[in-house]
Write a protein that holds these residues in place. Structure first.
Motif, PDB file in Angstrom:
ATOM      1  N   PRO A  81     -22.461-129.211 -33.849  1.00 16.91           N
ATOM      2  CA  PRO A  81     -23.396-128.221 -34.396  1.00 16.91           C
ATOM      3  C   PRO A  81     -24.113-127.449 -33.286  1.00 16.91           C
ATOM      4  N   GLY A  82     -24.174-126.119 -33.449  1.00 16.21           N
ATOM      5  CA  GLY A  82     -24.801-125.275 -32.451  1.00 16.21           C
ATOM      6  C   GLY A  82     -23.872-124.875 -31.319  1.00 16.21           C
ATOM      7  N   TRP A  83     -22.628-125.244 -31.423  1.00 13.84           N
ATOM      8  CA  TRP A  83     -21.612-124.989 -30.397  1.00 13.84           C
ATOM      9  C   TRP A  83     -20.422-124.364 -31.103  1.00 13.84           C
ATOM     10  N   HIS A  84     -19.432-123.854 -30.375  1.00 14.05           N
ATOM     11  CA  HIS A  84     -18.227-123.393 -31.066  1.00 14.05           C
ATOM     12  C   HIS A  84     -17.025-123.450 -30.141  1.00 14.05           C
ATOM     13  N   GLY A  85     -15.855-123.290 -30.726  1.00 17.61           N
ATOM     14  CA  GLY A  85     -14.600-123.542 -30.039  1.00 17.61           C
ATOM     15  C   GLY A  85     -14.375-122.704 -28.793  1.00 17.61           C
TER      16      GLY A  85
END
Length: 254
Positions: A81-85
């Motif tokens: 959560p709060g991050w992305h690929g």
């Protein structure tokens, strides 16, 4: 885990800044290393007497608490959560590429250029002389210590030079007790460092020597393993259990 691209090419200044920004963007409650500590941490990983896979050494870089207590931290992933690929892939690419460059430099060049920031006083003026050494070098050494906390095998080596080499790095950290303070005092008397350039050169020499000890132990272990007789699946297991190899330690390779 992704494989690093352009592994032989050192990160440029813009990429180092990008890496530091990506580390800083890792969402709470994870507590990542910054780019200077990461540089020291990677050298501590590379110096280990056994090769470590990325899935072993990457997680503690992204949450330092994993070196203290695995249950207290969590592992960064693309879906955190709060991050992305996209950020995750870029972060892995930069970190693993930097690791590959450091590994090559320590192995082939017996030299590397540590990431050390120029320290400043409260008024924003650059510190000079001996006053600059501690603030500049301590974060790097703290990163190296993180690697030893996560992977203690290096400190179990019995080579007579290792304690002195580690003391020469730890002199830059705040002394935790009277014994450590005495070691720092002795080093300052026997081998004083006048300025940051001298301290960096000393750090590089000591880390290269430590990495050589770890690599020597790794090669020694690999040679012993390769020289040992091959155990047949129906032979007694070398561990002395009395069972056949295929029913004991060989079961994992079946």
């Amino acid at each position: 885990m992704t494989s690093p691209s352009r592994a032989a090419e050192p990160l440029n200044d813009a990429e180092i800044g990008e890496l530091d920004d990506l580390l800083a963007a890792i969402p709470a409650p994870l507590e990542p290393l910054d780019v200077v500590m990461l540089d020291g941490y990677l050298c501590g990983v590379i110096a280990q007497p056994q090769a470590l896979a990325p899935d072993q050494w990457l997680p503690p870089a992204f949450d330092w608490r994993l070196g203290e207590n695995a249950e207290a931290g969590s592992v960064l992933a693309a879906d955190t959560p709060g991050w992305h690929g996209a950020k995750h892939e870029r972060l892995l690419t930069l970190v693993q590429r930097h690791h590959a460059v450091l590994e090559r430099q320590l192995r082939e060049d017996a030299w590397f250029d540590p990431l050390v920031m120029e320290p400043q006083d409260d008024d924003g003026k650059a510190l000079a002389g001996a006053a600059a050494i501690g603030p500049a070098i301590a974060p790097w050494v703290a990163g190296f210590e993180q690697a030893l906390a996560c992977f203690p095998a290096l400190e179990t080596l019995t080579h007579e030079d290792l304690p002195d080499l580690l003391d020469c790095l730890r002199r830059h950290l705040p002394a935790q007790d009277e014994d450590e303070a005495a070691v720092v005092k002795a080093l300052d008397q026997e081998h004083p460092l006048k300025n940051l350039d001298e301290a960096i050169a000393d750090l590089v020499d000591n880390v290269v020597a430590i990495a050589d000890l770890g690599r020597g132990e790794r090669l020694k272990v690999e040679t012993v393993r390769r020289a040992g007789p091959k155990v047949g699946r129906n032979d007694p297991c070398p561990c002395g259990s009395g069972r056949k190899f295929k029913q004991c330690h060989g079961a994992a390779t079946a």
